[in-house]
Design a protein around this motif. Structure first.
Motif, PDB file in Angstrom:
ATOM      1  N   LEU A 184     117.761  -0.747  65.885  1.00 19.20           N
ATOM      2  CA  LEU A 184     116.690  -1.461  65.660  1.00 19.20           C
ATOM      3  C   LEU A 184     116.248  -1.702  64.441  1.00 19.20           C
ATOM      4  N   VAL A 243     112.100  -4.522  67.221  1.00 19.78           N
ATOM      5  CA  VAL A 243     112.990  -4.715  68.559  1.00 19.78           C
ATOM      6  C   VAL A 243     114.101  -5.653  68.254  1.00 19.78           C
ATOM      7  N   MET A 293     117.746  -6.137  67.782  1.00 14.51           N
ATOM      8  CA  MET A 293     118.886  -5.199  67.916  1.00 14.51           C
ATOM      9  C   MET A 293     120.141  -5.898  66.895  1.00 14.51           C
ATOM     10  N   TYR A 307     108.669   1.216  74.089  1.00 17.03           N
ATOM     11  CA  TYR A 307     110.050   0.639  73.852  1.00 17.03           C
ATOM     12  C   TYR A 307     110.765   1.246  74.923  1.00 17.03           C
TER      13      TYR A 307
END
Length: 169
Positions: free
Chosen positions: A13, A120, A122, A146
């Motif tokens: 992340l 958040v 990726m 999360y």
């Protein structure tokens, strides 16, 4: 640092982890008409913001529909956003096909502003991890989840309860 997996594989992340009590980070995303949306656009409201990998997947579709139904009965003082890196055109098409008009689907595809500001993004697949944030009228984060596995559902009841608590203040 938050640890999550996507399809049971660890992902990295990128960005800052947001915690309860933090001042909500600002962001710049695109609405379905390509206009810019920021946190300030919903100032004075309680915000439920859900980040999802893609509206075109079963869990993301179900999550957005569920939150849309739950938030609909809470009144005008709540703004609900679903953020993904889907293109604004695809989000608009999804909303029309789903018959949903209470949620603001917004796209972070341009510069991943939300993804990095809320931790958040990726890195491995340029998608957003599944997470839920509740922000009160004073721009304070009051709830964070999360989701540990990107293909799992969030805790709907806890998130809606957090919205209700923020409304009561």
């Amino acid at each position: 640092m938050v640890q999550v997996t996507f399809i049971n594989k660890p992902v990295t992340l990128v960005g800052n982890e947001v915690k309860v009590g933090d001042k909500a980070p600002d962001f710049s995303v695109l609405a379905n008409d390509m206009s810019t949306v920021t946190l300030k656009d919903s100032a004075g409201k309680v915000r439920l913001i859900a980040s999802v990998p893609s509206l075109d997947t079963g869990v993301c579709d179900a999550e957005t529909r569920r939150f849309n139904e739950e938030v609909a009965g809470l009144g005008e003082d709540v703004a609900f956003y679903t953020v993904s890196v889907d293109l604004p055109f695809a989000q608009k098409r999804w909303c029309a096909a789903a018959g949903i008009d209470g949620v603001h689907t917004v796209s972070d595809y341009r510069d991943l502003s939300f993804g990095e500001s809320y931790g958040v993004y990726m890195k491995e697949n340029r998608l957003l991890a599944r997470a839920v944030f509740v922000i009160d009228r004073n721009d304070t984060v009051t709830y964070v989840e999360y989701v540990s596995e990107g293909t799992s559902h969030p805790d709907y009841e806890a998130a809606i309860n957090a919205v209700k608590e923020a409304l009561a203040k």
